[in-house]
Design an enzyme around this catalytic site. Structure first.
Site, PDB file in Angstrom:
ATOM      1  N   THR A 174     -11.071   1.852  -1.674  1.00 18.62           N
ATOM      2  CA  THR A 174      -9.837   2.174  -2.388  1.00 18.62           C
ATOM      3  C   THR A 174      -9.271   0.908  -3.010  1.00 18.62           C
ATOM      4  OG1 THR A 174      -9.375   4.033  -0.930  1.00 18.62           O
ATOM      5  CG2 THR A 174      -7.534   3.210  -2.216  1.00 18.62           C
ATOM      6  N   PHE A 176      -5.984  -0.932  -4.471  1.00 13.50           N
ATOM      7  CA  PHE A 176      -4.530  -0.900  -4.285  1.00 13.50           C
ATOM      8  C   PHE A 176      -3.859  -1.860  -5.260  1.00 13.50           C
ATOM      9  CE2 PHE A 176      -6.229   0.519  -0.262  1.00 13.50           C
ATOM     10  CZ  PHE A 176      -5.325   1.465   0.187  1.00 13.50           C
TER      11      PHE A 176
END
Lengths: 282, 282
Positions: A174, A176
């Site tokens: 992921t 961010f």
């Protein structure tokens, strides 16, 4: 003064892992229930920074956060990447053979399909949050239930990791963003400190007039200057059905001559153009 | 023989309204719990058609369905647009003043924020499906609860509409696709009947080599031939973190010379290219 960092989810969420990478160890974590509350807490000055997920290699973009960029004017100051490792966690003393239910966020449960196929005695049970599911299992002292979350969540709530890394696909990362409230008088995008060694990325959002070839011409502003796009995302334009906003990430600093020219060129072609941030490549 | 049409949700779902627009009144509705079950039911021959939502003017693309296109080879045969009108529905005899809870799908609840702000005595209660919430309220004969769903759902389950069109934003439209299992020996994309009067749209998916300007060059195949793109959507490419698949919709029939040339040109530049369907503009 220790900085307050807002993120969505309970203590131990993957966003907190990202916050540590972006803001160092010495910050006050401020868990929030929704992404909107994360943005609002920085806009109203209660927190210094927000850390939000923007895309995942399996799930794709977190579109809600793209939409919040337009509504809340918080420049992007940094990016980082977290490998998502899902661990099976239970209260200490609970054995794997005792487990009948496992709680977690539906996305995490879906990313551990193989584990549930191989263990049909265990029921997958949706919960509102990964770290929150560890918290709940620990607080209730359940003896037949576990949770799927980060190793960080196990540590925070005193859970024991029974199985490490039970996700189906290891290439689960992921990305961010770190967001900060703009300081008065300083121009957005100028903030990131420049050293010759650092590579930068810039994120912009724009709309085009709805003409044939409009997107192609917009991208020419970058292609003709050999500027590398790393991401394009389209979102519906509210109030104009079947028209779109485009979010672009490109490699380069807004103050580089080629990037400055590209943005001026794009501004000629676009109905609306905003620089959302310029930050070191994560 | 009456055709079986699969869609996600209970009887009365907005997808069933779309199915009627795409397949006429005389079909057997086959409600399914998940989008994946909808695709599978056509692939395995249990249903003739699938009707799936692909994008909404407020929420954006339904990304899960884009991902299913790659996994299940079901050509797109048609598109249609449904205006999403949310109605407050309750069992006959229940008055508005009696309502304390209203059930619906979280997306529908979020699209009726103003209604809940103006009626703080009513709690918004998430449910798995819009039409399903009407079914539940009716079956249980609740006297203090309502549901938010289509007028079609009110009719099917015998609910009464207490408030029409309570959505915040009237420009709430969903685009749906009609999918059909390909018939052996016939080429995908050739199926849609052509008449000179009809305008056609084509949907393709492709990947590019990860080079600067790759997307720009790909779009040149269309821009250089004055072919109008109506939509671009990027999705993560599984197994290649931070690389993307692109889905494109353009105006034109795959057999038009300009479109054929554009697709040949794109095939030169792309690592992978698939035509997902060619269908009359909805």
């Amino acid at each position: 003064m220790r900085r307050r960092v807002a993120f969505q989810g309970e203590l131990g969420a993957f966003s907190q892992v990202a916050a540590r990478q972006l803001a160092g160890d010495d910050f006050i974590p401020e868990p929030k229930q929704s992404f909107e509350e994360v943005f609002v807490s920085v806009v109203n000055g209660k927190c210094h920074y927000a850390v939000i997920p923007i895309e995942n290699t399996l799930v794709g973009s977190i579109h809600e956060n793209y939409d919040h960029f337009l509504k809340y004017d918080l420049p992007i100051r940094g990016e980082t990447f977290v490998r998502i490792v899902h661990n099976l966690i239970a209260p200490p003393g609970v054995k794997f053979s005792q487990l009948r239910r496992v709680y977690s966020h539906p996305v995490a449960l879906n990313q551990c399909r193989r584990f549930f196929e191989e263990n049909p005695q265990i029921e997958k049970t949706p919960f509102y949050d990964t770290a929150g599911s560890v918290k709940m299992v620990m607080e209730k002292g359940l003896t037949d239930a576990g949770a799927i979350a980060s190793a960080n969540a196990a540590q925070i709530y005193g859970g024991k990791i029974l199985r490490k890394s039970i996700e189906d696909d290891r290439e689960n990362f992921t990305r961010f963003f770190l967001l900060e409230k703009p300081t008065r008088g300083r121009r957005s995008g100028k903030q990131a400190e420049r050293t010759a060694a650092k590579r930068f990325k810039t994120t912009v959002v724009f709309t085009t007039r709805n003409l044939p070839g409009a997107l192609f011409r917009s991208l020419s502003a970058f292609a003709l200057r050999d500027i590398n796009l790393t991401k394009i995302e389209s979102r519906p334009l509210r109030g104009s059905p079947w028209e779109y906003l485009f979010y672009l990430d490109f490699i380069g600093h807004v103050e580089d001559p080629a990037c400055r020219n590209a943005l001026n060129h794009l501004a000629e072609l676009a109905d609306m153009l905003r620089v959302l941030g310029c930050y070191p490549v994560g």
